[in-house]
Design a protein around this motif. Structure first.
Motif, PDB file in Angstrom:
ATOM      1  N   GLU A  52      38.421  39.100  46.911  1.00 55.66           N
ATOM      2  CA  GLU A  52      37.494  38.786  48.002  1.00 55.66           C
ATOM      3  C   GLU A  52      37.631  39.786  49.140  1.00 55.66           C
ATOM      4  OE1 GLU A  52      34.957  36.730  48.054  1.00 55.66           O
ATOM      5  OE2 GLU A  52      35.430  36.218  45.974  1.00 55.66           O
ATOM      6  N   ASP A  53      38.869  40.215  49.420  1.00 57.00           N
ATOM      7  CA  ASP A  53      39.076  41.241  50.461  1.00 57.00           C
ATOM      8  C   ASP A  53      38.435  42.556  50.044  1.00 57.00           C
ATOM      9  OD1 ASP A  53      40.532  39.472  52.027  1.00 57.00           O
ATOM     10  OD2 ASP A  53      42.460  40.057  51.150  1.00 57.00           O
ATOM     11  N   ILE A  99      31.700  42.138  39.687  1.00 59.05           N
ATOM     12  CA  ILE A  99      33.049  41.602  39.848  1.00 59.05           C
ATOM     13  C   ILE A  99      33.405  40.778  38.627  1.00 59.05           C
ATOM     14  CG2 ILE A  99      34.570  40.117  41.220  1.00 59.05           C
ATOM     15  CD1 ILE A  99      31.532  41.137  42.977  1.00 59.05           C
ATOM     16  N   LEU A 104      35.872  42.893  48.040  1.00 58.35           N
ATOM     17  CA  LEU A 104      34.413  42.721  48.108  1.00 58.35           C
ATOM     18  C   LEU A 104      33.925  42.837  49.545  1.00 58.35           C
ATOM     19  CD1 LEU A 104      31.721  42.089  46.791  1.00 58.35           C
ATOM     20  CD2 LEU A 104      32.294  39.654  46.909  1.00 58.35           C
ATOM     21  N   LYS A 105      34.671  42.307  50.499  1.00 59.65           N
ATOM     22  CA  LYS A 105      34.262  42.391  51.907  1.00 59.65           C
ATOM     23  C   LYS A 105      34.166  43.847  52.371  1.00 59.65           C
ATOM     24  CE  LYS A 105      36.064  37.889  53.353  1.00 59.65           C
ATOM     25  NZ  LYS A 105      37.159  37.178  54.081  1.00 59.65           N
ATOM     26  N   ARG A 115      44.054  38.992  41.481  1.00 61.40           N
ATOM     27  CA  ARG A 115      42.878  38.126  41.628  1.00 61.40           C
ATOM     28  C   ARG A 115      42.722  37.595  43.056  1.00 61.40           C
ATOM     29  NH1 ARG A 115      42.852  33.742  37.031  1.00 61.40           N
ATOM     30  NH2 ARG A 115      40.740  33.427  37.851  1.00 61.40           N
ATOM     31  N   ASP A 116      43.825  37.399  43.765  1.00 62.12           N
ATOM     32  CA  ASP A 116      43.715  36.871  45.131  1.00 62.12           C
ATOM     33  C   ASP A 116      43.311  37.937  46.148  1.00 62.12           C
ATOM     34  OD1 ASP A 116      46.031  38.351  45.214  1.00 62.12           O
ATOM     35  OD2 ASP A 116      47.332  36.725  45.906  1.00 62.12           O
ATOM     36  N   LYS A 117      43.168  39.193  45.694  1.00 62.70           N
ATOM     37  CA  LYS A 117      42.744  40.267  46.607  1.00 62.70           C
ATOM     38  C   LYS A 117      41.266  40.640  46.419  1.00 62.70           C
ATOM     39  CE  LYS A 117      46.684  41.451  48.680  1.00 62.70           C
ATOM     40  NZ  LYS A 117      47.368  42.699  48.333  1.00 62.70           N
ATOM     41  N   GLU A 166      31.024  45.284  50.860  1.00 60.91           N
ATOM     42  CA  GLU A 166      29.823  44.693  51.452  1.00 60.91           C
ATOM     43  C   GLU A 166      29.458  45.329  52.790  1.00 60.91           C
ATOM     44  OE1 GLU A 166      30.870  40.522  51.400  1.00 60.91           O
ATOM     45  OE2 GLU A 166      29.379  40.149  49.819  1.00 60.91           O
ATOM     46  N   GLY A 214      36.040  38.391  37.592  1.00 55.23           N
ATOM     47  CA  GLY A 214      37.057  37.622  38.304  1.00 55.23           C
ATOM     48  C   GLY A 214      38.315  37.324  37.522  1.00 55.23           C
ATOM     49  N   HIS A 217      28.776  38.265  39.590  1.00 59.32           N
ATOM     50  CA  HIS A 217      30.098  37.684  39.353  1.00 59.32           C
ATOM     51  C   HIS A 217      30.144  37.163  37.923  1.00 59.32           C
ATOM     52  CE1 HIS A 217      31.663  37.443  43.574  1.00 59.32           C
ATOM     53  NE2 HIS A 217      30.376  37.450  43.867  1.00 59.32           N
TER      54      HIS A 217
END
Length: 311
Positions: free
Chosen positions: A300-301, A245, A303-304, A296-298, A307, A247, A218
């Motif tokens: 984490e989705d 990532i 990354l999931k 930016r608010d997407k 993963e 950010g 990150h």
């Protein structure tokens, strides 16, 4: 007018130079997209409207190519569907199930022109692995370019897109065509950019998290270093794969996923790309890599989703 739309990296630039030389184009316009975005923006579409013939090189935008209304030669090596537009001639070994490490090699094969530019495109896309190819080694040897010089040339050429200088990317084609290749090692505008970028990459790989042999990095940077960070983690530091990532990249978020050749048999990158697109992300890639840009608010989705494939 002959219009060439190409990817912003070394492979895209060398592919363009090879095509210009092969066709003997005295007059042409070459454009790249907004760096990091796999689309034709308004600037490109306006140029397409004025063009008589279009060439799209090393730029995985099949949806855009389906929409063009002029004769088009689309040469690529990324995984993509077969184009239905009758105005488009599509040259892509992946359609026949073949993996080619660089588009410059596909362009050279198509036109029968082989030189150091062909080899540099491969070095740009697969790094040290390119030197395992006998043809790459011979092409570089023929022009007296060492392995270290080839890697340095790629670093210098790529400094233009990493610094987010779209016009400098486009100008790089003319620089290529007008300079002996070894002179580019001392081309001052590129040398200065490359030094600043190298420092940023070193900072980005600090504090990497490891998960099942995969690295997750990150960071935040205005430089488009995300693919370089992932390559360093996989090729130099030996991880099975890497997720990088950024950010906060000019108000957007970037995610780049690179896997080793062995992992490419297990992880279906094309499937991951489609799932990322379902989030509304701008995503593209090939057998061993994918990149996406999203709000930016997407991130984490996004990354999931990636993963899930690291297990």
């Amino acid at each position: 007018m002959n219009l060439i739309v190409h990817h912003w990296d070394t492979d895209g630039i060398t592919s363009t130079a090879i095509l210009v030389k092969a066709l003997g184009l005295d007059e042409f316009t070459n454009l790249t997209a907004p760096v990091g975005e796999f689309r034709f923006d308004e600037r490109i579409w306006k140029a397409v409207e004025k063009a008589e013939r279009l060439y799209v090189l090393d730029f995985n935008v099949p949806d855009e190519v389906e929409r063009v209304k002029i004769p088009t030669l689309f040469i690529d090596h990324h995984t993509q569907p077969r184009i239905k537009n009758p105005l488009v001639e599509q040259v892509n070994p992946s359609l026949g199930g073949e993996y080619w490490p660089a588009n410059s090699l596909v362009v050279s094969e198509h036109f029968g022109i082989w030189n150091a530019w062909s080899a540099l495109g491969a070095v740009g896309d697969v790094g040290e692995k390119a030197f395992e190819l006998e043809r790459v080694r011979k092409l570089l040897d023929r022009e007296g370019i060492s392995r270290e010089e080839a890697l340095r040339l790629v670093e210098l050429i790529d400094s233009n897109y990493i610094a987010m200088e779209r016009e400098a990317v486009e100008e790089a084609v003319e620089v290529f065509l007008s300079h002996p290749i070894k002179e580019l090692l001392e081309y001052e505008p590129w040398v200065k950019k490359a030094e600043a970028i190298r420092e940023a990459i070193e900072g980005a790989v600090l504090g990497v998290e490891e998960r099942n042999g995969f690295a997750i990095a990150h960071f935040e940077s205005p430089f488009n270093i995300i693919s370089k960070v992932a390559r360093k983690l996989v090729w130099e530091l030996g991880y099975r794969g890497a997720v990088a990532i950024n950010g906060n990249f000019h108000g957007k978020a970037q995610l780049y996923f690179r896997i080793s050749g062995e992992e490419a048999e297990r992880i279906k990158v094309a499937e991951v790309i489609e799932r990322l697109k379902s989030l509304g992300a701008n995503a593209g890639g090939k057998r061993e890599v994918l990149g996406c840009v999203c709000e930016r608010d997407k991130i984490e989705d996004a990354l999931k989703i990636v993963e899930e494939y690291l297990r």
